[in-house]
Design a protein around this motif. Structure first.
Motif, short mmCIF file in Angstrom:
data_model
loop_
_atom_site.label_atom_id
_atom_site.label_comp_id
_atom_site.label_asym_id
_atom_site.label_seq_id
_atom_site.Cartn_x
_atom_site.Cartn_y
_atom_site.Cartn_z
N ALA A 142 0.83 -1.20 0.00
CA ALA A 142 0.00 0.00 0.00
C ALA A 142 0.87 1.25 0.00
CB ALA A 142 -0.91 0.00 1.22
N GLY A 143 0.58 2.14 -0.93
CA GLY A 143 1.33 3.38 -1.06
C GLY A 143 2.55 3.28 -1.93
N ALA A 144 2.90 2.07 -2.35
CA ALA A 144 4.09 1.88 -3.19
C ALA A 144 3.77 0.93 -4.35
CB ALA A 144 5.25 1.35 -2.37
N GLU A 145 2.55 1.01 -4.87
CA GLU A 145 2.13 0.13 -5.95
C GLU A 145 2.85 0.47 -7.26
OE1 GLU A 145 -1.50 0.49 -3.16
OE2 GLU A 145 -0.03 1.89 -4.05
N THR A 146 3.01 -0.52 -8.10
CA THR A 146 3.58 -0.32 -9.42
C THR A 146 2.55 -0.72 -10.48
OG1 THR A 146 4.55 -2.54 -9.42
CG2 THR A 146 5.92 -0.75 -8.62
N PRO A 147 2.63 -0.12 -11.67
CA PRO A 147 1.63 -0.38 -12.70
C PRO A 147 1.83 -1.73 -13.37
CG PRO A 147 3.29 1.12 -13.54
CD PRO A 147 3.61 0.90 -12.09
N ALA A 148 0.71 -2.36 -13.73
CA ALA A 148 0.76 -3.68 -14.37
C ALA A 148 -0.42 -3.82 -15.31
CB ALA A 148 0.75 -4.79 -13.31
N LEU A 149 -0.40 -4.89 -16.07
CA LEU A 149 -1.46 -5.21 -17.03
C LEU A 149 -1.74 -6.70 -16.93
CD1 LEU A 149 -1.85 -4.07 -20.68
CD2 LEU A 149 -1.58 -6.51 -20.24
N LEU A 150 -3.02 -7.06 -16.97
CA LEU A 150 -3.40 -8.47 -17.04
C LEU A 150 -3.71 -8.78 -18.48
CD1 LEU A 150 -3.91 -10.91 -15.09
CD2 LEU A 150 -6.35 -10.33 -15.28
N ASP A 151 -2.94 -9.69 -19.08
CA ASP A 151 -3.11 -9.93 -20.51
C ASP A 151 -4.25 -10.92 -20.78
OD1 ASP A 151 -2.14 -12.56 -20.21
OD2 ASP A 151 -0.16 -12.11 -21.03
N ALA A 152 -4.50 -11.19 -22.04
CA ALA A 152 -5.64 -12.02 -22.44
C ALA A 152 -5.52 -13.45 -21.93
CB ALA A 152 -5.78 -12.01 -23.96
N SER B 55 6.08 -1.06 -15.42
CA SER B 55 6.90 -0.01 -14.80
C SER B 55 8.01 0.50 -15.72
CB SER B 55 7.51 -0.52 -13.49
OG SER B 55 8.35 -1.65 -13.72
N GLY B 56 8.38 -0.28 -16.74
CA GLY B 56 9.37 0.20 -17.69
C GLY B 56 8.80 1.16 -18.72
N LEU B 57 7.46 1.24 -18.79
CA LEU B 57 6.81 2.11 -19.77
C LEU B 57 6.20 3.35 -19.15
CD1 LEU B 57 4.82 -0.25 -22.20
CD2 LEU B 57 6.85 1.10 -22.70
N VAL B 58 5.56 3.19 -18.00
CA VAL B 58 4.86 4.31 -17.36
C VAL B 58 5.11 4.28 -15.86
CG1 VAL B 58 3.04 4.40 -19.12
CG2 VAL B 58 2.73 2.95 -17.12
N PRO B 59 5.11 5.45 -15.21
CA PRO B 59 5.37 5.47 -13.77
C PRO B 59 4.21 5.00 -12.91
CG PRO B 59 5.03 7.70 -14.59
CD PRO B 59 5.07 6.81 -15.79
N ASP B 60 2.99 5.17 -13.39
CA ASP B 60 1.82 4.81 -12.59
C ASP B 60 0.59 4.80 -13.49
OD1 ASP B 60 0.34 4.08 -10.38
OD2 ASP B 60 0.61 5.95 -9.28
N ILE B 61 -0.50 4.26 -12.96
CA ILE B 61 -1.81 4.36 -13.60
C ILE B 61 -2.57 5.42 -12.83
CG2 ILE B 61 -3.94 3.16 -14.19
CD1 ILE B 61 -2.20 0.56 -14.19
N ASP B 62 -2.68 6.57 -13.42
CA ASP B 62 -3.31 7.71 -12.76
C ASP B 62 -3.94 8.61 -13.82
OD1 ASP B 62 -1.10 8.89 -13.95
OD2 ASP B 62 -0.10 9.39 -12.05
N GLY B 63 -4.42 9.77 -13.39
CA GLY B 63 -5.08 10.66 -14.32
C GLY B 63 -4.18 11.10 -15.46
#
Length: 285
Positions: free
Chosen positions: A9-19, A27-35
């Motif tokens: 909590a408070g230190a999450e990293t961005p990820a994707l769930l694939d098909a 995390s190598g592409l974007v710093p976070d999932i935010d506005g």
């Protein structure tokens, strides 16, 4: 796409769930999932291309906490009494215009995090809701159709509510809606292009394994597009803002006495078609 944030909590990293159901590291592409990300079509395009090209490294999901799928939420706008069947069960007249209240962003926790039953609570209640996440600034939007173009995606929200604090203690609803941990969100943000019709989604919620809510967004009094349009007449919606769009019938408040309000030790599970599933254990604060 199914976007999510994982880690402590408070230190999450961005990820994707694939098909194929494999968790992929963003995390190598974007710093976070935010506005900022949700408003950046170029960055979202890079994520799609990397996912389609098999370029994203896999993450070991074992034991990995799932956090809220959106970081740095600006505001959470909530719509009350927005299902015909829920209005009927509570004995309320369907509203002529959407009923608006707010939840503070600090009520948001991960979809499987512990939820705290407030001290002196006797009427903590459950509410499965479709959450709408804004992707483009919405200000005085003219039509419901146009409003949908401002939506980045959708997620499962649990609008936990303390009914005595909300209804019986005077003032507005805020006291019963903003208790700590009262807005589990996620597991994923499903982008709008993967939700063809937000008015054709089933919603379900179980308490200790017993099905309590079994509804559909087709029952909404004010559909998603109209909700976004309406809210934009009174406030500006920014990328990363969230709208909780109401709950179907089946809440504890609408049941016969003695009403089965939540207590420490109860387990609540909820899901929305295509948007994933949550599970929370409730604990006395």
């Amino acid at each position: 796409m199914k976007l999510l944030r994982v880690g402590t909590a408070g230190a999450e990293t961005p990820a994707l769930l694939d098909a194929e159901g494999v968790l992929r590291d963003l995390s190598g592409l974007v710093p976070d999932i935010d506005g900022a990300l949700l408003a950046d079509d170029a960055a979202l395009g890079r994520i799609r291309r990397a996912a389609d090209g098999g370029e994203l490294p896999a993450l070991d999901a074992a034991g990995l906490r799932i956090g809220p799928p959106v970081g740095r939420i600006g505001k959470i706008v909530c719509i009350g009494l927005n299902y015909h069947d829920h209005a009927r069960e509570t004995g309320a007249e369907p509203p002529a215009e959407p009923v608006i209240f707010f939840k503070a962003a600090d009520t948001v926790v991960g979809p499987n995090d512990t939820v705290l039953v407030p001290r002196r609570s006797t009427k903590t209640d459950w509410e499965v809701e479709l959450a709408v996440v804004i992707g483009r600034t919405a200000r005085y939007v003219e039509s419901a159709e146009e409003a949908l173009a401002h939506v980045a995606g959708y997620a499962v929200a649990h609008d936990v509510s303390e009914r005595e604090f909300q209804i019986e203690r005077g003032g507005t609803w805020d006291k019963g809606k903003n208790c700590e941990t009262f807005n589990p969100l996620g597991p994923w943000l499903v982008t709008a292009d993967d939700v063809p019709d937000p008015q054709k989604l089933s919603l379900k919620l179980w308490v200790n394994g017993e099905l309590k809510q079994d509804g559909t967004t087709a029952e909404q009094i004010f559909p998603v597009g109209e909700v976004v349009r309406y809210v934009s007449q009174f406030m500006t919606l920014y990328p990363g803002d969230v709208i909780n769009t109401g709950t179907p019938a089946g809440v504890a408040m609408g049941r016969p006495e003695p009403k089965p309000y939540l207590r420490g030790g109860d387990v609540v599970e909820l899901e929305i078609e295509g948007l994933g599933r949550q599970r929370q254990e409730f604990k006395d604060a």
